[in-house]
Design an enzyme around this catalytic site. Sequence first.
Site, PDB file in Angstrom:
ATOM      1  N   THR A   1      45.451  34.847  34.835  1.00  0.00           N
ATOM      2  CA  THR A   1      46.761  34.536  35.414  1.00  0.00           C
ATOM      3  C   THR A   1      46.568  33.315  36.311  1.00  0.00           C
ATOM      4  OG1 THR A   1      46.480  35.867  37.427  1.00  0.00           O
ATOM      5  CG2 THR A   1      47.352  37.000  35.492  1.00  0.00           C
TER       6      THR A   1
ATOM      7  N   ALA B   1      42.630  36.570  38.918  1.00  0.00           N
ATOM      8  CA  ALA B   1      43.734  36.474  39.879  1.00  0.00           C
ATOM      9  C   ALA B   1      43.401  35.336  40.830  1.00  0.00           C
ATOM     10  CB  ALA B   1      43.878  37.792  40.638  1.00  0.00           C
TER      11      ALA B   1
ATOM     12  N   VAL C   1      38.025  36.783  40.866  1.00  0.00           N
ATOM     13  CA  VAL C   1      38.712  35.893  41.806  1.00  0.00           C
ATOM     14  C   VAL C   1      38.690  34.476  41.244  1.00  0.00           C
ATOM     15  CG1 VAL C   1      38.777  34.983  44.155  1.00  0.00           C
ATOM     16  CG2 VAL C   1      37.941  37.328  43.740  1.00  0.00           C
ATOM     17  N   LYS C   2      39.896  33.902  41.119  1.00  0.00           N
ATOM     18  CA  LYS C   2      39.971  32.550  40.553  1.00  0.00           C
ATOM     19  C   LYS C   2      40.173  31.565  41.702  1.00  0.00           C
ATOM     20  CE  LYS C   2      42.381  30.704  36.484  1.00  0.00           C
ATOM     21  NZ  LYS C   2      43.653  30.850  35.765  1.00  0.00           N
ATOM     22  N   VAL C   3      39.327  30.541  41.744  1.00  0.00           N
ATOM     23  CA  VAL C   3      39.471  29.515  42.788  1.00  0.00           C
ATOM     24  C   VAL C   3      39.542  28.146  42.110  1.00  0.00           C
ATOM     25  CG1 VAL C   3      38.176  30.870  44.521  1.00  0.00           C
ATOM     26  CG2 VAL C   3      36.962  29.158  43.166  1.00  0.00           C
TER      27      VAL C   3
END
Length: 217
Positions: A27, A56, A82-84
């Site tokens: 996402t 996310a 965790v998307k950064v």
Amino acid sequence: MKIFIDSGNLKEIESLVPLGIIDGITTNPSLMAKEGGDYKEILKKICGIVKGPTSAEVVATEASEMIREGRELAALDDHIVVKVPFTREGVKACKALSSEGKKVNVTLIFSAAQALLAAKVGATFVSPFVGRLDDISTSGMNLIQEIVEIFENYQFTTEVLVASTRSPMHIVEAARLGADICTCPASLIEQLFKHPLTDIGLEKFLKDWEKAQAARV
Ligand code: G3P
């Protein structure tokens, strides 16, 4: 090669997961902004349906805030990744979060050098955006080839997650190049099923069968 759905839409996800071909979800803030309801509740529901890696994305831009947000997202469900974004702050946050055992997807990758730096700080996934490179007359697939080669040279365990896919050929070429994952909008996954000769062939098989049945009575 694994296939992820690039969507935050529960209906799309629920209709594709039973096919058995979906390995995870990505996402991003643009996709989640389209969905009504509580962001975190939707993410928890998605994790429950997919039971695979669910990226996310943080919206903070400063490392300490990204880390705080990343920890909060990771606490929602064991499947959360965790998307950064790939920035200096994002790289710092990736190093911190991956050091504490959290899975991190470094996104908005547009060069092999960026992918190399993300792998060095322990990213579980890097997300090169092939469609957006093609949009500016640069080959997205060349980038995939470069990243796959570099990760193989140094046995990085970071997986190459091909993002911003727009056509079935992106998926086929990524698979030929040995990319680990393609994340695809639901409409693109539907396109992967289609071939006119399959439809024509099936129609003929069924008609021939019906004719033979009718001739027997
Ligand atoms: O996975 C990234 C994707 O959502 C971006 O796709 O088509 O907006 O470049 P696109």
